[in-house]
Scaffold this motif. Structure first.
Motif, PDB file in Angstrom:
ATOM      1  N   GLY A  89       0.805  -1.123  -0.043  1.00 30.49           N
ATOM      2  CA  GLY A  89      -0.101  -0.012  -0.073  1.00 30.49           C
ATOM      3  C   GLY A  89       0.797   1.321   0.105  1.00 30.49           C
ATOM      4  O   GLY A  89       0.442   2.104   0.681  1.00 30.49           O
ATOM      5  N   ALA A  90       1.908   1.346  -0.657  1.00 37.31           N
ATOM      6  CA  ALA A  90       2.847   2.329  -0.570  1.00 37.31           C
ATOM      7  C   ALA A  90       2.464   3.264  -1.778  1.00 37.31           C
ATOM      8  O   ALA A  90       2.165   3.313  -2.689  1.00 37.31           O
ATOM      9  CB  ALA A  90       4.358   1.875  -0.896  1.00 37.31           C
ATOM     10  N   GLN A  91       2.910   4.552  -1.380  1.00 32.87           N
ATOM     11  CA  GLN A  91       2.609   5.647  -2.418  1.00 32.87           C
ATOM     12  C   GLN A  91       3.865   6.135  -2.809  1.00 32.87           C
ATOM     13  O   GLN A  91       3.936   6.897  -3.913  1.00 32.87           O
ATOM     14  CB  GLN A  91       2.058   7.058  -1.411  1.00 32.87           C
ATOM     15  N   VAL A  92       5.207   5.685  -2.195  1.00 30.76           N
ATOM     16  CA  VAL A  92       6.427   6.244  -2.922  1.00 30.76           C
ATOM     17  C   VAL A  92       7.542   5.035  -2.963  1.00 30.76           C
ATOM     18  O   VAL A  92       7.479   4.372  -1.859  1.00 30.76           O
ATOM     19  CB  VAL A  92       6.750   7.472  -2.000  1.00 30.76           C
ATOM     20  N   ILE A  93       8.347   5.231  -3.542  1.00 29.24           N
ATOM     21  CA  ILE A  93       9.415   4.354  -3.805  1.00 29.24           C
ATOM     22  C   ILE A  93      10.712   5.232  -3.544  1.00 29.24           C
ATOM     23  O   ILE A  93      10.797   6.317  -4.049  1.00 29.24           O
ATOM     24  CB  ILE A  93       9.702   3.538  -5.048  1.00 29.24           C
ATOM     25  N   ILE A  94      11.432   4.991  -2.533  1.00 32.70           N
ATOM     26  CA  ILE A  94      12.741   5.744  -2.418  1.00 32.70           C
ATOM     27  C   ILE A  94      14.080   4.863  -2.800  1.00 32.70           C
ATOM     28  O   ILE A  94      14.048   3.906  -2.658  1.00 32.70           O
ATOM     29  CB  ILE A  94      12.654   5.935  -0.792  1.00 32.70           C
ATOM     30  N   ARG A  95      14.919   5.769  -3.682  1.00 30.94           N
ATOM     31  CA  ARG A  95      15.787   5.437  -4.162  1.00 30.94           C
ATOM     32  C   ARG A  95      17.126   6.289  -3.810  1.00 30.94           C
ATOM     33  O   ARG A  95      16.924   7.622  -3.758  1.00 30.94           O
ATOM     34  CB  ARG A  95      15.651   5.134  -5.685  1.00 30.94           C
ATOM     35  N   GLY A  96      18.272   5.602  -3.651  1.00 31.28           N
ATOM     36  CA  GLY A  96      19.511   6.705  -3.594  1.00 31.28           C
ATOM     37  C   GLY A  96      20.022   6.884  -4.761  1.00 31.28           C
ATOM     38  O   GLY A  96      20.177   5.851  -5.795  1.00 31.28           O
ATOM     39  N   LEU A  97      20.605   7.950  -5.046  1.00 30.78           N
ATOM     40  CA  LEU A  97      21.189   8.535  -6.359  1.00 30.78           C
ATOM     41  C   LEU A  97      22.638   8.848  -5.913  1.00 30.78           C
ATOM     42  O   LEU A  97      23.005   9.741  -5.582  1.00 30.78           O
ATOM     43  CB  LEU A  97      20.668   9.488  -7.049  1.00 30.78           C
ATOM     44  N   ARG A  98      23.643   7.836  -6.700  1.00 30.19           N
ATOM     45  CA  ARG A  98      24.864   8.284  -6.422  1.00 30.19           C
ATOM     46  C   ARG A  98      25.742   8.891  -7.685  1.00 30.19           C
ATOM     47  O   ARG A  98      26.667   9.560  -7.465  1.00 30.19           O
ATOM     48  CB  ARG A  98      25.704   6.552  -6.441  1.00 30.19           C
ATOM     49  N   SER A  99      25.260   8.759  -8.718  1.00 30.63           N
ATOM     50  CA  SER A  99      26.056   9.032  -9.929  1.00 30.63           C
ATOM     51  C   SER A  99      25.119   9.275 -11.019  1.00 30.63           C
ATOM     52  O   SER A  99      23.879   8.799 -11.010  1.00 30.63           O
ATOM     53  CB  SER A  99      26.864   7.920 -10.426  1.00 30.63           C
ATOM     54  N   SER A 100      25.490   9.690 -12.287  1.00 33.64           N
ATOM     55  CA  SER A 100      24.672   9.956 -13.259  1.00 33.64           C
ATOM     56  C   SER A 100      24.338   8.467 -14.006  1.00 33.64           C
ATOM     57  O   SER A 100      23.214   8.188 -14.784  1.00 33.64           O
ATOM     58  CB  SER A 100      25.313  10.838 -14.575  1.00 33.64           C
ATOM     59  N   THR A 101      25.150   7.736 -13.767  1.00 32.19           N
ATOM     60  CA  THR A 101      25.049   6.404 -14.248  1.00 32.19           C
ATOM     61  C   THR A 101      23.641   5.536 -13.464  1.00 32.19           C
ATOM     62  O   THR A 101      22.615   5.313 -14.060  1.00 32.19           O
ATOM     63  CB  THR A 101      25.905   5.358 -13.967  1.00 32.19           C
TER      64      THR A 101
END
Ligand code: ADP
Length: 168
Positions: A89-101
């Motif tokens: 029942g999630a509204q958001v997925i959270i991701r970490g961004l390290r680089s342009s890749t």
């Protein structure tokens, strides 16, 4: 609004970059589900159950320092992230961004996921400069070659890796 967020990953092992994102996510949502992916492709050091237990301990440790933090559930998952998001029942997925890749890959994922699960937003937390270079793959390689991984993981994780590799 009662917000549920999913933070998915392989967490083999959970490292300081993951810790940073978990700590920040705990302040952003009301319920945080940390999805631990089966993912056998990366040559894992830890089994799925071990990774779940390590992530649980890391999240508990972090939450102890954050008043009014989100509830936490650590859940193994296999298959599509959007299915996990829907079932939680999630509204958001959270991701970490390290680089342009990371960014290029993540953009594609957002494009596909938003078609499969409209209404589930992906939010990106940019990696903190001091953790940006850390990846699970590098931590595993350094550990396997006998290097010092203590700058990259918690003392508990460093100990767990040492024990695991000693066993062969
Ligand atoms: P890794 O690539 O280190 O094996 P995962 O595949 O488990 O990590 O990644 C899970 C999530 O954590 C992804 O959104 C990834 O971008 C993010 N992440 C991984 N390493 C870092 C880091 N050093 N700083 C911030 N976020 C990170």
């Amino acid at each position: 609004m009662n917000r549920t967020g999913i933070y998915p990953g392989t967490f083999d092992p959970p490292h300081n970059g993951h810790r940073d994102i978990i700590g920040r996510a705990l302040r952003l949502v009301d319920h945080l589900v940390i999805g631990v992916a089966v993912n056998d492709a990366k040559g894992p050091v830890f089994t799925l159950d071990e990774r779940v237990a390590l992530v649980e301990a890391e999240a508990r440790d972090l939450a102890a320092a954050i008043p009014g933090h989100a509830t936490i559930r650590v859940q193994p998952f296999k298959g599509l992230l959007v299915d996990l998001a829907k079932s939680a029942g999630a509204q958001v997925i959270i991701r970490g961004l390290r680089s342009s890749t990371d960014y290029d890959y993540e953009r594609q994922m957002v494009g596909m996921n938003s078609r499969m699960a409209p209404g589930v937003e992906t939010i990106f937390l940019t990696a903190d400069a001091q953790y940006q270079a850390i990846t699970g793959t590098l931590v595993r390689e350094i550990a396997r070659m006998g290097g010092d991984i203590t700058p990259f993981v918690s003392p508990a994780v460093a100990q767990a890796i040492a024990k695991k590799l000693a066993k062969g």
